[in-house]
Design a protein around this motif. Structure first.
Motif, PDB file in Angstrom:
ATOM      1  N   PHE A   1      53.017  42.914  47.653  1.00  0.00           N
ATOM      2  CA  PHE A   1      51.751  42.653  48.343  1.00  0.00           C
ATOM      3  C   PHE A   1      51.253  43.915  49.048  1.00  0.00           C
ATOM      4  O   PHE A   1      50.054  44.231  48.997  1.00  0.00           O
ATOM      5  CB  PHE A   1      51.930  41.527  49.357  1.00  0.00           C
ATOM      6  CG  PHE A   1      50.665  41.185  50.097  1.00  0.00           C
ATOM      7  CD1 PHE A   1      49.624  40.528  49.464  1.00  0.00           C
ATOM      8  CD2 PHE A   1      50.505  41.548  51.422  1.00  0.00           C
ATOM      9  CE1 PHE A   1      48.454  40.218  50.135  1.00  0.00           C
ATOM     10  CE2 PHE A   1      49.338  41.243  52.112  1.00  0.00           C
ATOM     11  CZ  PHE A   1      48.308  40.574  51.461  1.00  0.00           C
TER      12      PHE A   1
ATOM     13  N   HIS B   1      42.615  31.673  47.782  1.00  0.00           N
ATOM     14  CA  HIS B   1      43.726  32.348  48.459  1.00  0.00           C
ATOM     15  C   HIS B   1      43.207  32.964  49.760  1.00  0.00           C
ATOM     16  O   HIS B   1      42.968  34.171  49.855  1.00  0.00           O
ATOM     17  CB  HIS B   1      44.329  33.419  47.564  1.00  0.00           C
ATOM     18  CG  HIS B   1      45.064  32.857  46.391  1.00  0.00           C
ATOM     19  ND1 HIS B   1      45.780  33.635  45.512  1.00  0.00           N
ATOM     20  CD2 HIS B   1      45.196  31.576  45.947  1.00  0.00           C
ATOM     21  CE1 HIS B   1      46.321  32.866  44.579  1.00  0.00           C
ATOM     22  NE2 HIS B   1      45.983  31.617  44.828  1.00  0.00           N
TER      23      HIS B   1
ATOM     24  N   GLU C   1      43.842  38.106  41.412  1.00  0.00           N
ATOM     25  CA  GLU C   1      44.827  37.368  42.196  1.00  0.00           C
ATOM     26  C   GLU C   1      45.809  36.591  41.313  1.00  0.00           C
ATOM     27  O   GLU C   1      47.025  36.695  41.468  1.00  0.00           O
ATOM     28  CB  GLU C   1      44.116  36.414  43.158  1.00  0.00           C
ATOM     29  CG  GLU C   1      43.513  37.074  44.368  1.00  0.00           C
ATOM     30  CD  GLU C   1      44.555  37.634  45.300  1.00  0.00           C
ATOM     31  OE1 GLU C   1      45.461  36.893  45.703  1.00  0.00           O
ATOM     32  OE2 GLU C   1      44.470  38.833  45.603  1.00  0.00           O
TER      33      GLU C   1
ATOM     34  N   LYS D   1      49.847  46.246  46.552  1.00  0.00           N
ATOM     35  CA  LYS D   1      48.512  45.800  46.121  1.00  0.00           C
ATOM     36  C   LYS D   1      47.463  46.179  47.154  1.00  0.00           C
ATOM     37  O   LYS D   1      46.367  46.639  46.797  1.00  0.00           O
ATOM     38  CB  LYS D   1      48.534  44.283  45.903  1.00  0.00           C
ATOM     39  CG  LYS D   1      47.221  43.738  45.368  1.00  0.00           C
ATOM     40  CD  LYS D   1      47.370  42.296  44.922  1.00  0.00           C
ATOM     41  CE  LYS D   1      47.652  41.379  46.083  1.00  0.00           C
ATOM     42  NZ  LYS D   1      47.565  39.952  45.693  1.00  0.00           N
TER      43      LYS D   1
ATOM     44  N   GLN E   1      42.883  41.371  52.429  1.00  0.00           N
ATOM     45  CA  GLN E   1      42.461  42.434  51.520  1.00  0.00           C
ATOM     46  C   GLN E   1      41.052  42.950  51.809  1.00  0.00           C
ATOM     47  O   GLN E   1      40.805  44.157  51.747  1.00  0.00           O
ATOM     48  CB  GLN E   1      42.531  41.924  50.074  1.00  0.00           C
ATOM     49  CG  GLN E   1      43.948  41.691  49.597  1.00  0.00           C
ATOM     50  CD  GLN E   1      43.989  41.145  48.186  1.00  0.00           C
ATOM     51  OE1 GLN E   1      43.553  41.788  47.247  1.00  0.00           O
ATOM     52  NE2 GLN E   1      44.489  39.925  48.041  1.00  0.00           N
TER      53      GLN E   1
ATOM     54  N   ASN F   1      45.432  35.838  51.517  1.00  0.00           N
ATOM     55  CA  ASN F   1      45.424  37.103  50.773  1.00  0.00           C
ATOM     56  C   ASN F   1      44.071  37.784  50.839  1.00  0.00           C
ATOM     57  O   ASN F   1      43.963  38.984  51.126  1.00  0.00           O
ATOM     58  CB  ASN F   1      45.811  36.848  49.314  1.00  0.00           C
ATOM     59  CG  ASN F   1      47.288  36.558  49.157  1.00  0.00           C
ATOM     60  OD1 ASN F   1      48.050  36.643  50.115  1.00  0.00           O
ATOM     61  ND2 ASN F   1      47.697  36.196  47.966  1.00  0.00           N
TER      62      ASN F   1
ATOM     63  N   ASP G   1      49.837  37.233  40.865  1.00  0.00           N
ATOM     64  CA  ASP G   1      50.755  36.214  41.386  1.00  0.00           C
ATOM     65  C   ASP G   1      51.706  35.710  40.298  1.00  0.00           C
ATOM     66  O   ASP G   1      52.899  35.488  40.556  1.00  0.00           O
ATOM     67  CB  ASP G   1      49.964  35.043  41.971  1.00  0.00           C
ATOM     68  CG  ASP G   1      49.294  35.409  43.287  1.00  0.00           C
ATOM     69  OD1 ASP G   1      49.645  36.455  43.859  1.00  0.00           O
ATOM     70  OD2 ASP G   1      48.411  34.654  43.741  1.00  0.00           O
TER      71      ASP G   1
END
Length: 504
Positions: free
Chosen positions: A381, A484, A33, A384, A491, A487, A37
């Motif tokens: 994003f 996070h 992460e 990813k 995910q 996120n 970022d």
């Protein structure tokens, strides 16, 4: 292959083991992460955004969003497939030359060598594509990127037939390595024939001895027959092991071939829907209609029609599913890009109503900046998520094929961690584009570990094992990912869905 439960343990033991395995996958996911970022933060500063901001006036907000989204997703998909194909090639050579089914050590070597090749190939191809995209944008702008994406998408379908032909030729060459097993089988047959001849001779000698009135109870004969029996049992054991090794070798090779065929088809066709969307919307922008409301209507109709045609197909395939998902993700990125510019306009109107007047040029510059910022953030994003999901489609089936949940989860996590360290060391040489692509490759390697952990969660015989694995995955990801929540919350479900999908 039918899904089987893991070896039965006590509920408490299953929960503990599941938590540990889940934590390994979660920690490596969380570890990616912060580097990702930081790289994205550098890419969205004023200087790197200049080439993109200069081009947004040409292709429009929708064109910019679809173009950047399609490019990011194409890069992610290509790097994953490159890693899978490289891993399959290494595994195929290993299977043919080392007869991996003959021993546990060879099986460990197979998965280790294939995993290392796959992770390295994914990171290297990601870095290469990242550098290429960065160079194209800096030198030729968004129009150059549009041409490059279009040419790449047009070339992939014919090239995938060429690759399949070359793979078959390579497979034929690799089968020559099976001569090792053939020689072993021939040697066993020779030994078996010699043993039979020897026994026949001994029987004849024994008959002659009895005809001449010899003794029938000597210890020498008993010892001889015992030795022959042991040798016969040893020959049968080696024969059975050889047959099992050959069958295992053939089974693994067939699965490797299936994986390669599916991923080559996926690479060739899955990017076409989102490329078509990007070309159409960018084309409107190039011809001066980038901000016209009709572009949104055309985009919406185009996405709906392509999705309907793909989903309606009677021979629905994995690449069609991912192609639809990629196209819808591109559509969402375009909407977010357009919305970001509209937010600036709305804010400017409110400020103007309050007596704070701003020039049209300043508002336009802010619109372009915010649109570019949102396009890059959303595209990165989504790329990813794509990389993580495709990695999970590798890790999940590996666990279900009994490759060893500990080997897959821990091995993939170690490989991802090692790649992460290498990327950080090589960051100055890679540049921002190369580093971003390589980090996406690392996320793909981490996705293998996360997908394997998700598959393990569904294979425990009791609920404590399942819940323990999920808890370890979430806690490890949040802990290493510095909390996070949004996120990680997006995910983990994506990784689970892809891990449960069997594209092979």
């Amino acid at each position: 292959m039918a899904q089987t439960k893991l070896e039965a343990r006590s509920p408490l033991m299953e929960a503990a083991v599941g938590f540990a395995l889940g934590a390994v996958g979660g920690c490596i996911l969380g570890a990616t992460e912060d580097p990702v970022d930081k790289t994205l933060a550098v890419m969205t500063t004023v200087e790197p955004l200049k080439p993109v901001m200069e081009e947004v006036r040409i292709v429009g907000a929708l064109g910019l969003g679809t173009l950047i989204g399609a490019t990011a997703l194409t890069t992610a998909m290509t790097s994953v497939v490159a890693g899978v194909i490289l891993a399959a090639a290494v595994a195929s050579v290993f299977v043919a030359t080392r007869s991996c089914g003959a021993s546990h050590t060879h099986s460990v070597g197979l998965w280790a060598s294939a995993g290392l090749a796959g992770a390295f190939g994914t990171a290297l191809s990601g870095a290469t594509l990242g550098v290429a995209v960065e160079w194209i944008v800096k030198n030729y702008g968004m129009v150059g990127l549009l041409w490059a994406l279009s040419i790449f998408s047009v070339l992939k379908p014919p090239l995938h037939f060429v690759f399949k032909f070359l793979w078959k030729q390579g497979e034929a060459c690799c089968t020559l390595g099976s001569e090792t097993l053939a020689r072993e089988r021939k040697q066993i047959e020779i030994t078996e024939s010699q043993q039979r001849q020897r026994v026949a001779v001994q029987i004849e000698q024994r008959i002659l001895t009895l005809e001449k009135g010899g003794s029938n109870s000597g210890m020498e004969h008993q010892t001889t027959w015992a030795n022959e029996r042991r040798q016969r049992e040893e020959i049968e054991r080696k024969k059975m092991e050889s047959e099992e090794a050959e069958m295992e070798q053939r089974t693994i090779q067939d699965w490797i071939n299936s994986v390669v065929v599916k991923h080559v088809d996926f690479l060739a066709f899955s990017g076409i829907p989102m490329t078509v969307v990007a070309v159409v919307t960018s084309g409107f922008g190039v011809f001066g209609y980038g901000g016209h409301p009709s572009v949104f209507i055309v985009l919406l109709v185009l996405v709906a029609v392509i999705a309907y045609l793909l989903l309606k197909s009677s021979d629905f395939k994995f690449w069609m599913l991912v192609g639809c998902m990629g196209m819808l993700a591109t559509f969402v990125i375009a909407m977010l890009t357009l919305h970001a510019g509209q937010v600036v306009v709305t804010t400017a109107m409110k400020m103007q109503a309050a007596g704070q007047k701003q020039s049209r040029e300043k508002i336009s510059a802010r619109m372009n900046h915010q649109s570019c910022l949102e396009a890059l953030n959303a595209a990165f994003f989504v790329a990813k998520l794509c990389q993580l999901g495709l990695g999970a489609t590798v890790g999940g089936p590996l666990v279900r094929r009994a490759a060893g949940e500990v080997k897959v989860i821990v091995g993939a996590a170690l490989l991802a961690g090692g790649l992460l360290a290498v990327v950080e060391v090589l960051a100055p040489a890679l540049g921002e584009g190369g580093k971003a692509g390589a980090l996406l490759g690392v996320v793909g390697a981490a996705g293998v570990s996360v997908g394997a952990a998700a598959a393990v969660a569904g294979r425990w015989s009791t609920w404590p094992g399942t819940l323990g694995t999920i808890a370890g995955l979430v806690i490890g990801a949040l802990g290493m990912g510095k909390g996070h929540i949004v996120n990680i919350g997006l995910q983990v479900p994506v990784a689970y869905v892809f891990a449960m999908t069997n594209p092979f």
